[in-house]
Each structure stands twice: as C-alpha cells, then as structure tokens.
Design a protein around this motif. Structure first.
Motif, mmCIF file in Angstrom:
data_model
loop_
_atom_site.group_PDB
_atom_site.id
_atom_site.type_symbol
_atom_site.label_atom_id
_atom_site.label_comp_id
_atom_site.label_asym_id
_atom_site.label_seq_id
_atom_site.Cartn_x
_atom_site.Cartn_y
_atom_site.Cartn_z
ATOM 1 N N SER A 214 0.818 -1.212 0.000
ATOM 2 C CA SER A 214 0.000 0.000 0.000
ATOM 3 C C SER A 214 0.854 1.265 0.000
ATOM 4 O O SER A 214 0.346 2.363 -0.187
ATOM 5 C CB SER A 214 -0.953 0.012 1.200
ATOM 6 N N ILE A 215 2.153 1.105 0.179
ATOM 7 C CA ILE A 215 3.065 2.244 0.119
ATOM 8 C C ILE A 215 3.429 2.452 -1.346
ATOM 9 O O ILE A 215 4.086 1.620 -1.961
ATOM 10 C CB ILE A 215 4.319 2.002 0.984
ATOM 11 N N THR A 216 2.964 3.552 -1.895
ATOM 12 C CA THR A 216 3.070 3.788 -3.337
ATOM 13 C C THR A 216 3.492 5.217 -3.630
ATOM 14 O O THR A 216 2.994 6.159 -3.013
ATOM 15 C CB THR A 216 1.696 3.532 -4.001
ATOM 16 N N ASP A 217 4.383 5.357 -4.585
ATOM 17 C CA ASP A 217 4.749 6.677 -5.100
ATOM 18 C C ASP A 217 3.655 7.073 -6.094
ATOM 19 O O ASP A 217 3.638 6.593 -7.232
ATOM 20 C CB ASP A 217 6.122 6.622 -5.771
ATOM 21 N N CYS A 218 2.744 7.902 -5.679
ATOM 22 C CA CYS A 218 1.593 8.273 -6.508
ATOM 23 C C CYS A 218 2.007 9.036 -7.759
ATOM 24 O O CYS A 218 1.342 8.932 -8.796
ATOM 25 C CB CYS A 218 0.588 9.075 -5.684
#
Length: 139
Positions: free
Chosen positions: A120-124
C-alpha cells in the motif's frame, strides 16, 4: 479475539488509534501508547501491564513505529517473558485495520497482511506518470 497494542515515539500510535476508531468504530481491544522523553511512566511498563491483563485471553499484536527504535527495542525485551505475543515493526494504517478486523490470524495470514500493507506504500507521482504514459501509447 485480537488485542492490539500500538506503540510509537510521539503521538503516532494515538493518531493511528484515533483514525482506526473513525474508520471502523471504537474498538476496546486496541490500545495506544506513546513514548516521550519526559514521561512519568515508562512505555515498557504500560505495555507490559496490558500484555499481562490479556496474555491468557487474547492473541496479542504489538505494532511499533520503527524497527530498531527505542520503543521497538523495549517491546522486544518483553518476548522472553511473553513468547506468544506478536511484535511487528513499521506499522501503517492498512496493517492496523487488517489486524483489527480479522477474527483469527494464522501465521500465513499475518504474513499476507504484512505483505499487503507494504504494497500500500506507493509513489503516486510514478503511478500517475505510468498511467499517463499508457494512455499516450494507446492513442
């Protein structure tokens, strides 16, 4: 039932608990403890009391903010007296929610929940850029 203890430096754990309560409702099985430099009671003592009160009744998951930090190290020292507790470093909201709403958590499910929370840790910015590039390629 799962007993969850959130432990962090500063107000992170309490903020995580407040957000969890807002999303899923007030869960009495979730406690939050924050560590300060000038605190009156040691965070380890507070957490150990919570563990003692629930050790034989519930599965206990202690989520700390950072691996190797002072809070995590204090909690890790409790494993010798309470070997059945589960300690997870690097808590995030998806993981807290997943553990809070799960009835029974096997080792395999815990591994899966941790993996999903990491994903769920994402570079948007990269996500949007990839999406825009795909749209341009399809034109």
């Amino acid at each position: 039932m799962n007993q969850i203890i959130l432990a962090s430096h500063g107000e992170l754990a309490k903020g995580m608990k407040n957000t969890l309560d807002m999303i899923v409702g007030d869960l009495k099985t979730v406690q939050a403890f924050s560590s300060y430099r000038d605190e009156e009671k040691n965070i380890k003592e507070l957490i150990e009391k919570e563990i003692k009160d629930n050790y034989e009744k519930n599965d206990i998951y202690v989520l700390t903010d950072i691996l190797g930090g002072s809070v995590n190290n204090e909690v890790m020292s409790l494993l010798k007296d309470y070997p059945k507790i589960h300690i997870i470093a690097g808590m995030n909201l998806p993981l807290v929610i997943s553990i809070a709403i799960s009835e029974s958590i096997s080792d395999g499910l815990l591994k899966q929940l941790i993996k999903e929370s990491q994903q769920s840790i994402t570079d948007c910015n990269q996500l949007i850029s990839k999406s825009l590039n795909r749209k341009e390629e399809n034109l």
